[in-house]
Design a protein around this motif. Structure first.
Motif, PDB file in Angstrom:
ATOM      1  N   LEU A 103      12.339 -11.945   8.619  1.00  0.00           N
ATOM      2  CA  LEU A 103      12.282 -11.020   7.491  1.00  0.00           C
ATOM      3  C   LEU A 103      13.683 -10.541   7.101  1.00  0.00           C
ATOM      4  N   PHE A 104      14.507 -10.262   8.107  1.00  0.00           N
ATOM      5  CA  PHE A 104      15.873  -9.791   7.865  1.00  0.00           C
ATOM      6  C   PHE A 104      16.659 -10.813   7.049  1.00  0.00           C
ATOM      7  N   VAL A 105      16.563 -12.079   7.418  1.00  0.00           N
ATOM      8  CA  VAL A 105      17.292 -13.122   6.694  1.00  0.00           C
ATOM      9  C   VAL A 105      16.712 -13.313   5.292  1.00  0.00           C
ATOM     10  N   VAL A 206       7.146 -25.078   4.310  1.00  0.00           N
ATOM     11  CA  VAL A 206       6.746 -23.885   5.063  1.00  0.00           C
ATOM     12  C   VAL A 206       5.421 -24.127   5.775  1.00  0.00           C
ATOM     13  N   ALA A 207       4.484 -24.806   5.112  1.00  0.00           N
ATOM     14  CA  ALA A 207       3.204 -25.130   5.751  1.00  0.00           C
ATOM     15  C   ALA A 207       3.425 -26.014   6.977  1.00  0.00           C
ATOM     16  N   THR A 208       4.336 -26.958   6.855  1.00  0.00           N
ATOM     17  CA  THR A 208       4.661 -27.836   7.983  1.00  0.00           C
ATOM     18  C   THR A 208       5.229 -27.034   9.145  1.00  0.00           C
ATOM     19  N   ALA A 273      14.666 -18.411   4.643  1.00  0.00           N
ATOM     20  CA  ALA A 273      13.476 -18.283   5.495  1.00  0.00           C
ATOM     21  C   ALA A 273      13.183 -19.590   6.211  1.00  0.00           C
ATOM     22  N   LEU A 274      13.242 -20.700   5.477  1.00  0.00           N
ATOM     23  CA  LEU A 274      12.991 -22.015   6.079  1.00  0.00           C
ATOM     24  C   LEU A 274      13.983 -22.304   7.211  1.00  0.00           C
ATOM     25  N   GLY A 275      15.253 -22.066   6.940  1.00  0.00           N
ATOM     26  CA  GLY A 275      16.269 -22.314   7.952  1.00  0.00           C
ATOM     27  C   GLY A 275      16.067 -21.466   9.191  1.00  0.00           C
ATOM     28  N   THR A 276      15.689 -20.211   9.013  1.00  0.00           N
ATOM     29  CA  THR A 276      15.490 -19.308  10.143  1.00  0.00           C
ATOM     30  C   THR A 276      14.303 -19.739  10.998  1.00  0.00           C
ATOM     31  N   ILE A 277      13.224 -20.142  10.353  1.00  0.00           N
ATOM     32  CA  ILE A 277      12.045 -20.616  11.095  1.00  0.00           C
ATOM     33  C   ILE A 277      12.410 -21.839  11.933  1.00  0.00           C
TER      34      ILE A 277
END
Length: 357
Positions: A103-105, A206-208, A273-277
């Motif tokens: 969330l922060f990123v 994101v689903a992946t 968000a993608l990168g952080t996940i």
């Protein structure tokens, strides 16, 4: 929040369902979707009244853009962030640090994108905030988040196709992880050039990673698949589901012809968000496959700039890559749908790496 309430109530009755990540993920997706759909009309009207001329359109771009996109408001990414954040806070396990880091990123990159969009709209210029300042702020946010994440997940880079094998990078890992987060923030930003082009590939990616996060967070599944187990990462499935719901709600209004653009506010946030996940789940290299479309778009820009500086010639008719195909005569809808198909194929290839170990 709902999980916390259920814990205080002793998980009795229907509240017992709050124990399950899958149930809360579905709830988060539906909630974010409904919020985005409900706030959309008034939000777009407000943006249109505040922005006047809307997002500046590139004069050197495809001629059709000057006719079809001029006057369209931007900063629609705020719709995504509002719906997504409200839903995540409602359905997440508030004690899970990984979700707070993501969330922060996401919100931090969204704030940087908002400053850039605001500067462009008020000055009616493509320049926006200085690229150097943007990158510095992005690396600062990503670096802080990745330092915290690495203190929980370690500093080993795990390689696809190889079971239980990784490269111990030590402190270099934090710089690498911050580069992945920042790089994908800007990669999604470059891809966001046509109606719906970036939104659907983000949803697919994101689903992946919702699946990957859930599997990595479950010790039985991670052991069976031979992937690194990251305790607590399964909660990111709720985060991902909220993001998917918010993006679907936004896509309702961004579908051709777009009533609103997400702008840097949305694209930087989604890419971050993608990168952080990917960093949290230790699947940074798999992200390069799943998000291959974003990588291709970025590489096309790098090649174009390098070629022009060194030889004075352009490799593509226009960069990023989607504009090249528009210049070749492809209809906008053709480019968008074919790029969506590429995204689906790449997502399946990324998922295949989980078993081919």
């Amino acid at each position: 929040m709902i999980k916390l309430i259920a814990e205080f109530a002793g998980f009795e009755g229907v509240l017992n369902l709050a124990r399950y990540i899958t149930f809360r993920a579905i709830g988060a997706m539906v909630t974010a979707l409904v919020i985005a759909l409900l706030i959309g009309p008034r939000f777009i009207t407000m943006l249109r009244s505040k922005q006047g001329k809307g997002q500046p359109i590139r004069e050197d771009g495809p001629a059709s853009h000057l006719l079809t996109k001029k006057g369209t408001p931007t900063m629609g990414g705020l719709m995504i962030l509002i719906a997504f954040t409200a839903s995540t806070l409602l359905w997440m396990d508030v004690t899970n640090g990984f979700v707070w880091a993501a969330l922060f990123v996401t919100l931090g990159f969204g704030a940087i994108g908002f400053m850039d969009d605001y500067d462009k709209v008020t000055k009616q210029s493509h320049a926006g905030v200085s690229g150097r300042v943007r990158l510095m702020l992005e690396f600062l946010i990503a670096g802080l988040a990745c330092t915290w994440i690495a203190s929980r997940t370690g500093t080993t880079l795990y390689l696809p196709f190889l079971k239980d094998f990784g490269l111990p990078l030590g402190m270099f890992y934090i710089a690498f992880a911050a580069f992945i987060v920042t790089g994908f923030g800007n990669a999604v930003n470059l891809t966001d050039g046509l109606d719906g082009l970036a939104t659907m590939p983000v949803i697919i990616a994101v689903a992946t990673f919702a699946i990957i996060a859930y599997l990595a967070g479950n010790i039985r599944f991670s052991d069976y698949l031979g992937i690194h187990h990251v305790p607590g990462s399964g909660e990111l499935a709720v985060f991902c589901a909220a993001l998917i719901g918010a993006c679907l709600g936004f896509l309702w209004y961004n579908a051709p012809p777009a009533a609103v653009f997400m702008g840097d506010t949305g694209s930087l946030a989604l890419g971050g968000a993608l990168g952080t996940i990917a960093v949290i789940t230790n699947h940074e290299l798999v992200l390069l496959v799943v998000g291959g479309l974003f990588v291709l778009e970025t590489v096309s820009v790098i090649i174009q700039v390098a070629s022009f500086k060194m030889t004075g010639k352009r490799v593509f008719r226009m960069a990023p890559l989607h504009h090249h195909y528009e210049k070749k005569g492809w209809a906008e809808s053709t480019v968008v749908i074919r790029f969506w198909i590429v995204s689906i194929v790449l997502a399946l290839a990324g998922l295949a790496t989980l078993k081919l170990r």
